[in-house]
Motif scaffolding. Structure first.
Motif, short mmCIF file in Angstrom:
data_model
loop_
_atom_site.label_atom_id
_atom_site.label_comp_id
_atom_site.label_asym_id
_atom_site.label_seq_id
_atom_site.Cartn_x
_atom_site.Cartn_y
_atom_site.Cartn_z
N GLU A 104 -1.12 3.09 -5.18
CA GLU A 104 -0.02 3.48 -4.28
C GLU A 104 0.15 4.57 -3.70
OE1 GLU A 104 3.63 2.21 -6.73
OE2 GLU A 104 3.19 0.05 -6.07
N LEU A 105 -0.50 5.82 -4.40
CA LEU A 105 -0.66 6.98 -3.92
C LEU A 105 -1.26 7.00 -2.56
CD1 LEU A 105 -1.57 9.66 -6.64
CD2 LEU A 105 0.34 9.53 -4.93
N GLN A 108 0.85 6.69 0.62
CA GLN A 108 1.91 7.67 0.96
C GLN A 108 1.12 8.95 1.73
OE1 GLN A 108 3.40 8.76 -2.93
NE2 GLN A 108 3.57 6.79 -3.53
N ALA A 111 0.66 12.69 0.52
CA ALA A 111 0.35 12.58 -0.79
C ALA A 111 -1.08 13.51 -1.40
CB ALA A 111 0.45 11.21 -1.41
N GLN A 180 -3.13 -0.61 1.03
CA GLN A 180 -2.31 0.82 0.92
C GLN A 180 -2.78 1.48 1.92
OE1 GLN A 180 -0.09 1.70 -1.00
NE2 GLN A 180 -0.01 -0.30 -2.30
N LYS A 183 -0.38 0.57 4.65
CA LYS A 183 1.02 1.09 4.30
C LYS A 183 1.18 2.41 4.72
CE LYS A 183 2.40 -1.88 0.52
NZ LYS A 183 2.80 -2.21 -0.71
N ARG A 184 0.13 3.22 4.40
CA ARG A 184 0.34 4.53 4.81
C ARG A 184 0.47 4.94 6.49
NH1 ARG A 184 -2.20 8.87 2.23
NH2 ARG A 184 -2.95 10.78 3.64
N VAL A 187 4.21 3.72 7.62
CA VAL A 187 4.88 4.71 7.55
C VAL A 187 4.91 5.85 8.47
CG1 VAL A 187 5.54 6.89 5.84
CG2 VAL A 187 5.22 4.44 4.99
#
Length: 197
Positions: A104-105, A108, A111, A180, A183-184, A187
């Motif tokens: 999950e990092l 982000q 991160a 992921q 997702k990054r 965002v």
């Protein structure tokens, strides 16, 4: 080759849980991503003054990154399936868990420091219709590969992932990494869109 029936009910449930979660994460993330192709043109092609990418370039980058990750995922699937024919993996599967926290990092922004390879830099010249079609095809392939590894075979082959010190990760983790990564950038696109409001 191990058959589904050889696994006790608990193992079957565990496999169904992590396979279901991967598929859900994959489809829901990319369903959200497809909406970004439909933002108005002035927002779609706006390049921030700080040198960041436009939404269009970000979408192109996601397709490029998927392309290169899928080379490894495809190869890993073949190798994992080959190994499953000659190696029992029931014991490995009995306590197998996906490392969701570490993965999950990846989704982000900020991160950790991320140095992307030059071949994954978007040029901004790709047709967005082609980019969308490419991504849809890539996600279909991911789902097909997951179906080929539905008995847990994907745990049998690991490849090095240097991003954020992940180390050697199996095929399922590579697919989660692909999710992921998208997702990054979702965002980042949201942040860019909000700055234009």
């Amino acid at each position: 080759m191990l058959r589904e029936a050889t696994f006790p009910k608990k193992l079957n449930t565990m496999k169904e849980d992590f396979m279901s979660r991967i598929k859900t994460e994959l489809t829901s993330t990319f369903d959200e991503l497809y909406g970004w192709f439909d933002v108005p043109g002035d927002k779609l092609y706006y390049s921030p003054q700080d040198g960041g990418w436009s939404i269009a370039k970000t979408l192109e980058h996601i397709a490029l990154t998927n392309h290169y990750l899928l080379i490894l995922i495809r190869k890993g699937t073949i190798k994992a399936l080959e190994k499953s024919r000659n190696q029992s993996y029931r014991d490995l599967l009995s306590d197998y868990e996906l490392d969701w926290d570490k993965l999950e990092l990846i989704g982000q922004p900020g991160a950790f420091k991320w140095h992307r390879p030059e071949h994954m830099e978007p040029r901004g010249t790709a047709s967005l219709e082609i980019v969308r079609t490419d991504i849809q095809s890539q996600i279909k392939e991911c789902l097909d590969l997951l179906d080929q590894m539905k008995q847990g075979e994907g745990i049998l082959y690991k490849t090095m992932m240097t991003v954020n010190g992940l180390g050697k990760i199996d095929v399922y983790h590579y697919i989660c990494f692909l999710v992921q990564h998208a997702k990054r950038h979702i965002v980042q696109m949201q942040e860019l869109e909000n700055s234009l409001s």
